[in-house]
Motif scaffolding. Structure first.
Motif, short mmCIF file in Angstrom:
data_model
loop_
_atom_site.label_atom_id
_atom_site.label_comp_id
_atom_site.label_asym_id
_atom_site.label_seq_id
_atom_site.Cartn_x
_atom_site.Cartn_y
_atom_site.Cartn_z
N GLN A 250 -10.91 148.33 50.69
CA GLN A 250 -10.81 149.13 49.47
C GLN A 250 -11.78 150.30 49.54
OE1 GLN A 250 -10.69 146.56 45.83
NE2 GLN A 250 -10.67 144.88 47.31
N PRO A 251 -11.27 151.52 49.73
CA PRO A 251 -12.15 152.69 49.82
C PRO A 251 -12.70 153.10 48.46
CG PRO A 251 -9.86 153.36 50.00
CD PRO A 251 -9.85 151.86 49.97
N PHE A 252 -13.91 153.60 48.46
CA PHE A 252 -14.55 154.12 47.25
C PHE A 252 -14.02 155.53 46.97
CE2 PHE A 252 -17.10 150.55 47.76
CZ PHE A 252 -18.14 150.48 46.85
N ALA A 253 -14.04 155.91 45.70
CA ALA A 253 -13.80 157.30 45.32
C ALA A 253 -15.14 158.02 45.43
CB ALA A 253 -13.25 157.38 43.89
N MET A 254 -15.22 159.01 46.31
CA MET A 254 -16.49 159.65 46.60
C MET A 254 -16.76 160.83 45.68
SD MET A 254 -17.63 157.73 48.95
CE MET A 254 -19.09 158.68 49.42
N GLN A 255 -18.05 161.06 45.43
CA GLN A 255 -18.45 162.24 44.67
C GLN A 255 -18.20 163.50 45.49
OE1 GLN A 255 -22.25 159.90 42.64
NE2 GLN A 255 -22.58 161.70 43.90
N ASN A 256 -18.20 164.62 44.80
CA ASN A 256 -17.98 165.89 45.50
C ASN A 256 -19.06 166.19 46.52
OD1 ASN A 256 -15.64 166.39 44.05
ND2 ASN A 256 -16.71 167.52 42.43
N ASP A 257 -20.29 165.74 46.24
CA ASP A 257 -21.39 166.03 47.18
C ASP A 257 -21.45 165.03 48.33
OD1 ASP A 257 -22.39 163.78 45.99
OD2 ASP A 257 -24.05 164.80 44.95
N GLY A 258 -20.59 164.01 48.26
CA GLY A 258 -20.56 163.05 49.35
C GLY A 258 -21.71 162.08 49.39
N LEU A 259 -22.55 162.07 48.38
CA LEU A 259 -23.74 161.22 48.39
C LEU A 259 -23.60 159.97 47.53
CD1 LEU A 259 -26.56 163.91 48.30
CD2 LEU A 259 -25.61 162.67 50.26
N GLY A 260 -22.43 159.69 47.12
CA GLY A 260 -22.23 158.49 46.31
C GLY A 260 -20.75 158.31 46.02
N GLY A 261 -20.41 157.13 45.56
CA GLY A 261 -19.02 156.85 45.21
C GLY A 261 -18.92 155.58 44.39
N TYR A 262 -17.77 155.38 43.80
CA TYR A 262 -17.58 154.19 42.96
C TYR A 262 -16.25 153.52 43.31
CZ TYR A 262 -14.17 156.79 40.17
OH TYR A 262 -13.07 157.50 39.78
N LEU A 263 -16.14 152.26 42.91
CA LEU A 263 -14.92 151.49 43.13
C LEU A 263 -14.77 150.48 42.01
CD1 LEU A 263 -12.57 150.45 45.02
CD2 LEU A 263 -14.25 148.84 45.95
N TYR A 264 -13.57 150.39 41.45
CA TYR A 264 -13.24 149.31 40.53
C TYR A 264 -12.53 148.23 41.36
CZ TYR A 264 -14.18 152.63 36.77
OH TYR A 264 -14.78 153.53 35.94
N THR A 265 -13.08 147.03 41.34
CA THR A 265 -12.49 145.96 42.14
C THR A 265 -12.33 144.71 41.29
OG1 THR A 265 -12.65 144.82 44.26
CG2 THR A 265 -14.69 145.06 42.98
N LEU A 266 -11.60 143.75 41.81
CA LEU A 266 -11.32 142.52 41.07
C LEU A 266 -12.55 141.63 41.04
CD1 LEU A 266 -7.81 141.79 42.58
CD2 LEU A 266 -8.29 142.67 40.30
N PRO A 267 -12.78 140.97 39.91
CA PRO A 267 -13.92 140.05 39.84
C PRO A 267 -13.68 138.84 40.73
CG PRO A 267 -12.57 139.88 37.87
CD PRO A 267 -12.02 141.03 38.64
N GLY A 268 -14.76 138.16 41.07
CA GLY A 268 -14.66 137.00 41.94
C GLY A 268 -13.98 135.83 41.26
N ILE A 269 -13.50 134.90 42.09
CA ILE A 269 -12.86 133.69 41.62
C ILE A 269 -13.90 132.58 41.60
CG2 ILE A 269 -10.97 132.06 42.02
CD1 ILE A 269 -9.62 134.26 43.70
N GLU A 270 -14.07 131.95 40.45
CA GLU A 270 -15.09 130.91 40.32
C GLU A 270 -14.81 129.78 41.31
OE1 GLU A 270 -17.16 128.17 36.82
OE2 GLU A 270 -15.57 129.62 36.33
N GLY A 271 -15.84 129.37 42.02
CA GLY A 271 -15.68 128.33 43.01
C GLY A 271 -15.33 128.85 44.39
N ASN A 272 -15.14 130.17 44.49
CA ASN A 272 -14.82 130.77 45.79
C ASN A 272 -15.76 131.94 46.04
OD1 ASN A 272 -13.60 131.67 48.13
ND2 ASN A 272 -11.89 132.67 47.08
N THR A 273 -16.58 131.82 47.05
CA THR A 273 -17.55 132.87 47.36
C THR A 273 -17.20 133.51 48.68
OG1 THR A 273 -19.24 131.56 46.21
CG2 THR A 273 -20.00 133.41 47.53
N PRO A 274 -16.43 134.60 48.65
CA PRO A 274 -16.05 135.24 49.90
C PRO A 274 -17.21 136.05 50.47
CG PRO A 274 -15.21 136.51 48.06
CD PRO A 274 -15.87 135.28 47.47
N SER A 275 -17.12 136.37 51.74
CA SER A 275 -18.11 137.23 52.37
C SER A 275 -17.70 138.68 52.12
CB SER A 275 -18.17 136.95 53.88
OG SER A 275 -19.07 137.83 54.51
#
Length: 322
Positions: A250-275
């Protein structure tokens, strides 16, 4: 000649005939010789009663939904001009849309003292309460999406699409007991995804952060999350995710200056801890892989939480280090 005079005798015979019966006979014959008079015409059939004119039905006044919606949190920002909600009316505790209301869109129309007022995007988007004042429930989510399955009120969620749109999934708890005499609803929408924000802190060889400038803008890094599902299905009636898709980068949406970015992702599933791993790629450098779990409470991506991570990146890496 001996002439017989019959006059007297005939007269006498005539006189011998009773006078009254003869007169009666003459009168009777006279009466019988005439036709009977035509009877007087009687009254004709009565005309049918005129049809009763139909009584026009009194038009039932339609009562539209009055909606006020605010984001969760005391310091939550105001809605954007093009923020659009999907409004769904159901029967009491219903799990399917009532009529066509699953496709009704409401947009933010703030007024002087009503900053969280929402109104139909178009006239055809107006949700009306049942005219018989029967009770209905209200379900609302943002952003409006044609991916909603009207029969079961399941919503397909794609984290990558929501990241690009800048509109993360938000839903409101079910509002119960609306009717034509009480059409007002005041709701609160809560975030259902996790927001990740990564800030790349470019430092020089002394460890001092460098100012963002033209050279920094020329560096266009990318940030990618690995180990988390990218798609899922949200159930509006159950108010939870009921199905998850495959794990995808899942790629982040990067800022115009390229020094940061954000991502909306799905919350974790209780009882399952993925790497979970963040991969940072900067041109002319080896990719940098960072374990994300150590930054997370209990190693999980939690619903409605925004996580900010700062990563120091050498502006001019040691040429002896890959």
């Amino acid at each position: 000649y001996n002439t017989m005079k019959l006059k007297h005798n005939l007269f006498a015979a005539f006189k011998a005939t009773p006078a009254v019966p003869l007169l009666a006979l003459v009168l009777a014959l006279g009466a019988c010789s005439k036709d009977d008079p035509a009877p007087e015409p009687g009254p004709g059939p009565l005309p049918p009663d005129p049809p009763t004119p139909p009584v026009p039905e009194t038009p039932v006044a339609k009562v539209p939904l009055s909606l006020h919606a605010r984001p969760e949190g005391d310091d939550a920002p105001l809605w954007l001009d093009d923020d659009t909600l999907h409004v769904v009316l159901t029967e009491k505790d219903g799990a399917s849309a009532l009529g066509d209301t699953a496709f009704y869109r409401y947009v933010n129309r703030p007024e002087k003292d009503l900053l969280y007022r929402f109104a139909p995007a178009l006239a055809k988007d107006t949700a009306f309460l049942p005219p018989d004042s029967s009770l209905v429930d209200l379900l609302v989510y943002r952003p409006a999406s044609v991916a909603l399955q009207r029969e079961k009120l399941y919503l397909s969620v794609d984290a990558g699409e929501l990241t690009l749109s800048g509109r993360p999934l938000m839903t409101a708890e079910r509002t119960v007991g609306l009717h034509a005499g009480q059409p007002e609803a005041n709701i609160v929408l809560s975030h259902r995804l996790t927001r990740l924000y990564v800030n790349l802190n470019m430092i020089d060889s002394t460890g001092t952060a460098t100012a963002t400038g033209t050279k920094a803008k020329a560096v266009v890094p990318s940030i990618t999350l690995h180990g988390n599902p990218a798609q899922a299905v949200w159930s509006l009636p159950d108010e939870r995710f009921i199905e998850y898709g495959d794990t995808l980068p899942q790629p982040f949406a990067m800022q115009n200056d390229g020094l940061g970015g954000y991502l909306y992702t799905l919350p974790g599933i209780e009882g399952n801890t993925p790497s979970l791993t963040l991969t940072i790629e900067i041109p002319d450098r080896a990719p940098l892989n960072i374990s994300l779990n150590e930054y997370l409470p209990e190693g999980l991506l939690q619903t409605g939480v925004s996580i900010e991570i700062q990563i120091d990146v050498p502006k001019n890496p040691d040429p002896g280090i890959d």
